[in-house]
Write a protein that holds these residues in place. Sequence first.
Motif, mmCIF file in Angstrom:
data_model
loop_
_atom_site.group_PDB
_atom_site.id
_atom_site.type_symbol
_atom_site.label_atom_id
_atom_site.label_comp_id
_atom_site.label_asym_id
_atom_site.label_seq_id
_atom_site.Cartn_x
_atom_site.Cartn_y
_atom_site.Cartn_z
ATOM 1 N N CYS A 145 15.904 46.695 84.231
ATOM 2 C CA CYS A 145 15.106 46.030 83.173
ATOM 3 C C CYS A 145 14.915 44.296 83.045
ATOM 4 O O CYS A 145 14.415 43.591 82.267
ATOM 5 C CB CYS A 145 15.173 46.393 81.774
ATOM 6 S SG CYS A 145 14.879 48.007 81.568
ATOM 7 N N THR A 146 16.111 43.580 83.823
ATOM 8 C CA THR A 146 16.356 42.467 83.844
ATOM 9 C C THR A 146 14.853 41.520 84.275
ATOM 10 O O THR A 146 14.714 40.386 84.118
ATOM 11 C CB THR A 146 17.516 41.998 84.603
ATOM 12 O OG1 THR A 146 17.521 42.331 85.833
ATOM 13 C CG2 THR A 146 18.800 42.639 83.917
ATOM 14 N N SER A 147 14.333 42.013 85.304
ATOM 15 C CA SER A 147 13.154 41.294 85.946
ATOM 16 C C SER A 147 11.837 41.602 85.238
ATOM 17 O O SER A 147 10.611 41.083 85.639
ATOM 18 C CB SER A 147 13.141 41.997 87.413
ATOM 19 O OG SER A 147 12.850 43.089 87.493
ATOM 20 N N ASP B 260 18.491 50.785 83.646
ATOM 21 C CA ASP B 260 19.652 49.870 83.543
ATOM 22 C C ASP B 260 19.249 48.712 82.751
ATOM 23 O O ASP B 260 18.274 47.970 82.908
ATOM 24 C CB ASP B 260 20.020 49.272 84.925
ATOM 25 C CG ASP B 260 21.530 48.941 84.830
ATOM 26 O OD1 ASP B 260 22.034 48.644 84.000
ATOM 27 O OD2 ASP B 260 22.133 48.649 86.046
ATOM 28 N N GLU B 261 20.226 48.225 82.198
ATOM 29 C CA GLU B 261 19.977 47.094 81.161
ATOM 30 C C GLU B 261 18.963 47.056 80.002
ATOM 31 O O GLU B 261 17.951 46.263 80.042
ATOM 32 C CB GLU B 261 19.773 45.608 82.003
ATOM 33 C CG GLU B 261 20.741 45.064 83.045
ATOM 34 C CD GLU B 261 22.102 44.884 82.552
ATOM 35 O OE1 GLU B 261 22.117 44.606 81.335
ATOM 36 O OE2 GLU B 261 22.978 44.857 83.215
ATOM 37 N N MET B 262 19.166 48.323 79.405
ATOM 38 C CA MET B 262 18.117 48.708 78.114
ATOM 39 C C MET B 262 17.844 47.622 77.280
ATOM 40 O O MET B 262 16.650 47.687 76.754
ATOM 41 C CB MET B 262 18.533 49.971 77.973
ATOM 42 C CG MET B 262 17.592 50.609 77.003
ATOM 43 S SD MET B 262 17.868 52.344 76.328
ATOM 44 C CE MET B 262 17.187 53.170 77.564
ATOM 45 N N ASP B 263 19.052 47.017 77.088
ATOM 46 C CA ASP B 263 18.859 45.813 75.804
ATOM 47 C C ASP B 263 17.720 44.940 76.045
ATOM 48 O O ASP B 263 17.487 44.213 75.191
ATOM 49 C CB ASP B 263 20.090 45.305 75.676
ATOM 50 C CG ASP B 263 20.879 44.819 77.020
ATOM 51 O OD1 ASP B 263 20.395 45.060 77.865
ATOM 52 O OD2 ASP B 263 22.033 44.216 76.805
ATOM 53 N N PHE B 264 17.241 44.768 77.430
ATOM 54 C CA PHE B 264 16.255 43.738 77.656
ATOM 55 C C PHE B 264 14.714 44.365 77.085
ATOM 56 O O PHE B 264 13.713 43.748 77.135
ATOM 57 C CB PHE B 264 16.116 43.695 79.104
ATOM 58 C CG PHE B 264 16.921 42.378 79.602
ATOM 59 C CD1 PHE B 264 16.601 41.111 79.722
ATOM 60 C CD2 PHE B 264 18.184 42.770 79.789
ATOM 61 C CE1 PHE B 264 17.663 40.279 80.243
ATOM 62 C CE2 PHE B 264 19.312 41.936 80.383
ATOM 63 C CZ PHE B 264 18.600 40.549 80.440
ATOM 64 N N LEU B 265 14.746 45.608 76.690
ATOM 65 C CA LEU B 265 13.701 46.169 76.091
ATOM 66 C C LEU B 265 13.471 45.874 74.705
ATOM 67 O O LEU B 265 12.594 46.513 74.062
ATOM 68 C CB LEU B 265 13.641 47.621 76.390
ATOM 69 C CG LEU B 265 13.708 47.949 78.159
ATOM 70 C CD1 LEU B 265 13.550 49.406 78.136
ATOM 71 C CD2 LEU B 265 12.448 47.226 78.605
ATOM 72 N N ILE B 266 14.405 45.291 73.659
ATOM 73 C CA ILE B 266 14.433 45.155 72.419
ATOM 74 C C ILE B 266 13.264 44.306 72.113
ATOM 75 O O ILE B 266 12.861 42.982 72.666
ATOM 76 C CB ILE B 266 15.665 44.474 72.047
ATOM 77 C CG1 ILE B 266 16.825 45.588 72.318
ATOM 78 C CG2 ILE B 266 15.518 44.325 70.586
ATOM 79 C CD1 ILE B 266 18.163 44.767 72.081
ATOM 80 N N THR B 267 12.427 44.867 71.242
ATOM 81 C CA THR B 267 11.244 44.228 70.676
ATOM 82 C C THR B 267 11.149 44.008 69.172
ATOM 83 O O THR B 267 12.285 44.460 68.419
ATOM 84 C CB THR B 267 9.766 44.654 71.129
ATOM 85 O OG1 THR B 267 9.848 46.142 70.583
ATOM 86 C CG2 THR B 267 9.623 44.744 72.607
ATOM 87 N N ARG B 268 10.188 43.392 68.427
ATOM 88 C CA ARG B 268 10.286 43.229 67.014
ATOM 89 C C ARG B 268 10.278 44.432 66.590
ATOM 90 O O ARG B 268 10.897 44.758 65.472
ATOM 91 C CB ARG B 268 9.046 42.314 66.578
ATOM 92 C CG ARG B 268 9.072 42.257 65.161
ATOM 93 C CD ARG B 268 7.829 41.309 64.671
ATOM 94 N NE ARG B 268 8.312 39.848 65.281
ATOM 95 C CZ ARG B 268 7.336 38.960 65.091
ATOM 96 N NH1 ARG B 268 6.269 39.074 64.474
ATOM 97 N NH2 ARG B 268 7.628 37.844 65.696
#
Length: 552
Positions: A208-210, A269-277
Amino acid sequence: MARRSERSRSNQDPSMNTKESQPTKDAKCTEKFLVNGDSLQEKVTSQRPSKKKIVAFRNDFVADRDPLQHWFANVLEMKLGNHHASTYESNDHLPKIEGILERCQKSSIYGVAQQHAVDRSESTQFLALRTAFHLSAVPNTLLCREAEFKKVMEFCKDCISSQKAKSLYICGCPGSGKSLTLEKVRQQIADWAKEVGMEAPKVAVTNCTSLSDPRDIYHRVLDSLELRQTHATSQISHSSCLKEIKKRLCKSDTSRGNSLKRMWLLIVDEMDFLITRDQSVLYELFRLSTYEGSCCILIGIANAIDLTDRFLPNLRSLKCEPNVITFPAYGKDQIVTIVKQRLESVNINAFQSFALELCARKLAAASGDMRKALDVCRSAVEIAEKEEKETVLSNGAMGSHTKVSPDGKVIENGNMKLMSKDQADCAMVKIDHMAKALARTFRSPVVETIQGLPQHSQMVLCSAVRLFRKGKKDALLGELNKAYLDFCKANAIHALGPPEFSSLCRVLADQALLCLGTAKEDRLKKVSLQVNETDVVFALQEVRFFRNNLGS
């Protein structure tokens, strides 16, 4: 006239220009040198060689594949100014070649050529070390993560065997082996399914980083799982992509006459990049395994240990709370084990034992990040390689220094001999190289600022450290000035005047290195260190002048 006629006959003789010609006396001397390593003076005969013989002399070295011959041909080119072979046809270079041969004889040319071959092999070894410590070099065996690997494998096996969709959340510090473990799981789960006679799951890995928009994860899932039917995913809205994912993942695949459906393993991978409001994307992903007839096995990876509790508190009420596996940070012994595993492919004496232990202790105490440990080791290899090249250049191509050959022998002053016990631990990367690499990795902006200061500014900071070591937290600027004057007097250095000293302290205060108070007179202003004493000592310890004064 006789010599001229003889030279003209030799130039007209076509046999001189063919490789199949009978070897001349000079060619035999060359062969004897290359085989036996004897004196090169035999090459210089009583009669000066002709121009064509000099060309043949050079071409004999270049044509043969022997590395010693290549080395000597390069010596000739360097000594003669990097001229081409045609330049050797001039008789003006004959005295130079004779002088080179004589100097090579005095310098034990055969031993120096062997030393040059060792230098080339060392460059290859340094390259192999840098490659072994690169993050892209994935080891064949997963070490120090056997327990975590077993838990993830058991989770996947249970889901595939029972035909149940579940979700798993893997968390841990950066560099704790989460992504590497999942890569090994992805490789071995297919082999396991084949052994038990079941269809291997369809695996998709998404980083998810990209992603520019968290909702783009839906397009990535459709592309990776090849679920799109007719239209390109880029032309479909996010909501339409999500609907199609639900439709396809909840549809049982029994077209092959098999009652068992094929499971889909989705690794995010890197699921914390999917955090939204509103965290809608994360909620929708975890709910994929709760729909009726779903065949989705979701595995999310992130660094945050409390991501599901802090950002997704409603997962339990939605009955989609995932299983959690936490990866601990690597310890000292684990870091040493993994680094040694990387060195097995190189099979050379690369690191001193104390250097490796220093790296492991520092990284284990700081973060336990294995990726940073590999970066530090690779940086230490680069520092050692740079230092080795500088040493070779300073000693010269025919210098006198000791090297270790790949077969474990020592070449000292061009002579081959067995390795002594004192030289048995002659590793390529020593503890000082590792210390420099660690300092480069953990260097703070404060240290860089102090190292870039002028000398008198560094002397003021050094005086402040010595002054506040007596138990004071602050002092008057006049007291710091007196400590600075004593410092300069003890080291026989011309000190700055009071106005220049006050101006210098104001500059240090502007750089947040000193805290300077206010007063009517400069000498009555209170001053204190605004940085740690250890940062000042660490920044100035490489200079012997400051190291001696700060140590007292």
